[in-house]
Design a protein around this motif. Structure first.
Motif, PDB file in Angstrom:
ATOM      1  N   SER A 186       0.825  -1.207   0.000  1.00  0.00           N
ATOM      2  CA  SER A 186       0.000   0.000   0.000  1.00  0.00           C
ATOM      3  C   SER A 186       0.860   1.257   0.000  1.00  0.00           C
ATOM      4  O   SER A 186       0.561   2.236  -0.700  1.00  0.00           O
ATOM      5  N   ALA A 187       1.944   1.241   0.789  1.00  0.00           N
ATOM      6  CA  ALA A 187       2.843   2.402   0.853  1.00  0.00           C
ATOM      7  C   ALA A 187       3.520   2.646  -0.497  1.00  0.00           C
ATOM      8  O   ALA A 187       3.655   3.792  -0.943  1.00  0.00           O
ATOM      9  N   LEU A 188       3.926   1.584  -1.171  1.00  0.00           N
ATOM     10  CA  LEU A 188       4.555   1.720  -2.482  1.00  0.00           C
ATOM     11  C   LEU A 188       3.574   2.285  -3.506  1.00  0.00           C
ATOM     12  O   LEU A 188       3.919   3.167  -4.306  1.00  0.00           O
ATOM     13  N   ILE A 189       2.342   1.788  -3.484  1.00  0.00           N
ATOM     14  CA  ILE A 189       1.341   2.246  -4.436  1.00  0.00           C
ATOM     15  C   ILE A 189       0.986   3.709  -4.190  1.00  0.00           C
ATOM     16  O   ILE A 189       0.826   4.499  -5.134  1.00  0.00           O
ATOM     17  N   LEU A 190       0.872   4.108  -2.925  1.00  0.00           N
ATOM     18  CA  LEU A 190       0.600   5.512  -2.618  1.00  0.00           C
ATOM     19  C   LEU A 190       1.736   6.415  -3.102  1.00  0.00           C
ATOM     20  O   LEU A 190       1.500   7.515  -3.615  1.00  0.00           O
ATOM     21  N   THR A 191       2.976   5.945  -2.959  1.00  0.00           N
ATOM     22  CA  THR A 191       4.122   6.704  -3.455  1.00  0.00           C
ATOM     23  C   THR A 191       4.050   6.883  -4.965  1.00  0.00           C
ATOM     24  O   THR A 191       4.324   7.972  -5.501  1.00  0.00           O
ATOM     25  N   SER A 192       3.658   5.820  -5.656  1.00  0.00           N
ATOM     26  CA  SER A 192       3.549   5.905  -7.119  1.00  0.00           C
ATOM     27  C   SER A 192       2.460   6.889  -7.538  1.00  0.00           C
ATOM     28  O   SER A 192       2.581   7.568  -8.565  1.00  0.00           O
ATOM     29  N   HIS A 193       1.400   6.997  -6.740  1.00  0.00           N
ATOM     30  CA  HIS A 193       0.307   7.905  -7.093  1.00  0.00           C
ATOM     31  C   HIS A 193       0.666   9.370  -6.846  1.00  0.00           C
ATOM     32  O   HIS A 193       0.109  10.260  -7.491  1.00  0.00           O
ATOM     33  N   ILE A 194       1.572   9.621  -5.931  1.00  0.00           N
ATOM     34  CA  ILE A 194       2.081  10.989  -5.767  1.00  0.00           C
ATOM     35  C   ILE A 194       2.820  11.407  -7.042  1.00  0.00           C
ATOM     36  O   ILE A 194       2.671  12.537  -7.530  1.00  0.00           O
ATOM     37  N   ALA A 195       3.611  10.475  -7.598  1.00  0.00           N
ATOM     38  CA  ALA A 195       4.299  10.747  -8.858  1.00  0.00           C
ATOM     39  C   ALA A 195       3.301  10.951  -9.992  1.00  0.00           C
ATOM     40  O   ALA A 195       3.487  11.826 -10.850  1.00  0.00           O
TER      41      ALA A 195
END
Length: 357
Positions: A186-195
């Motif tokens: 979940s943390a990785l996916i949220l990081t990708s969505h910031i990008a």
């Protein structure tokens, strides 16, 4: 009819993204390397878009300056290299439904960035301004409910066993979807969505300087393939990972290359140029409904009551923001008409006064 074309285009995009999420989940479990996948899909898209960009945009394509090329390089870095690679690394730890649900933070991130950069105007004193702010909060709250509140009544699966078996055994399922891995994913996916949110905002800025969507997306695909190839030299040195057989891995690469990286990139750029980045981002929750319905049937995924409640809030928030955006458009049209009428009236007065002299 023309007024509905952006809506149809962006909904088509969400169906395409939903399909890629499902295919990628299967392909990753079958051994597809996400770095190889990102390189191949952008090379395919570049080869498809390149000839059209060369022929159709010869007259409207400006000569790219170093500053514009640098911005397009950053676009590729944000929207492809970082977003896609980090997203699919995270997707290895969660189900397609959860991965898609987390995408519903993109509208709020995009709205916030657009507001901070002065691209989105908000008048809290007006009903449409309050609707956009409240809708964004409701949408984010719904996505958090869907993702974090995994308790309460669990609905029975509509099928006895999965039509598509992603995992080889139950141990693999537990290894991927354990609590620790679920938080990591979940943390990785949220990081990708910031990008991704940053990419949507920057794309609107770059398009004003380089108004050639086919050429711009061809360059994005070119830079993205180079950037990810460079990463593959360090993290994917085994030559065998570049081999694709005639299976779901090949199908996934072709699907994402033709649809997502070629057609969808172009349609998304066009929608941003017409309606703005916030409009484009606000349709991402549609993916959740598509992926959830497919996962229930194909993967025998069981949903909690909290998931349905979260979905309701996501859709409600989406409609609030769209209502506010629609009112903004109508208000802008009224101001434009009033301005034209005033100009016409002033011209007539000037004409009358001139003729009397």
């Amino acid at each position: 009819m023309k007024a509905y074309i952006p809506y149809m285009a962006i909904i088509f995009n969400q169906f395409a993204f939903a399909g890629s999420n499902i295919l990628m989940k299967i392909a990753l479990e079958r051994g597809l390397n996400q770095l190889v996948f990102v390189v191949y899909r952008h090379v395919i898209a570049m080869l498809l878009l390149g000839p059209f960009a060369y022929v159709l945009e010869r007259k409207q394509r400006p000569k790219p300056s170093f500053a514009v090329m640098a911005k397009i390089f950053v676009l590729a870095l944000l929207g492809a290299t970082i977003h896609i690679n980090v997203y699919y690394i995270g997707m290895d730890y969660v189900s397609p439904t959860v991965a898609t649900a987390l995408g519903n933070v993109v509208p709020s991130f995009t709205f916030l960035l657009a507001f901070l950069l002065g691209m989105e105007k908000v008048k809290i004193t007006s009903g449409r301004g309050r609707a956009k702010v409240l809708g964004t909060i409701i949408c984010v709250g719904g996505s958090l409910l869907f993702t974090l509140w995994r308790s309460g009544y669990l609905f029975k699966s509509v099928v006895e066993k999965p039509l598509i078996n992603i995992y080889n055994n139950n141990a693999d399922h537990l290894r991927h979807h354990g609590k620790e891995n679920w938080i990591k994913g979940s943390a990785l996916i949220l990081t990708s969505h910031i990008a991704l949110s940053s990419w949507l905002i920057l794309q609107a800025k770059v398009f004003k300087e380089y108004p050639a969507p086919l050429s711009m997306n061809t360059l994005i695909c070119f830079f993205a393939s180079l950037q990810t190839s460079f990463l593959a030299l360090f993290f994917g040195r085994n030559p065998t990972i570049w081999k694709l057989d005639w299976n779901v891995q090949f199908l996934t690469v072709m699907y994402c290359g033709v649809l997502n990286s070629a057609l969808v990139y172009y349609l998304q750029t066009w929608c941003i140029s017409v309606k703005g980045p916030v409009f484009t981002a606000m349709f991402i929750p549609v993916q959740l409904v598509i992926v959830a319905l497919f996962s229930i049937i194909a993967f025998a995924e069981r949903l909690h009551l909290s998931s349905l409640i979260g979905t309701f809030f996501i859709v409600a928030g989406l409609y609030c923001v769209l209502w506010g955006k629609r009112k903004d458009s109508l208000a802008a049209d009224d101001e434009h008409k009033d301005g034209n009428m005033k100009t016409t009236a002033d011209d007539k007065i000037l004409e009358i006064s001139t003729s009397t002299k």
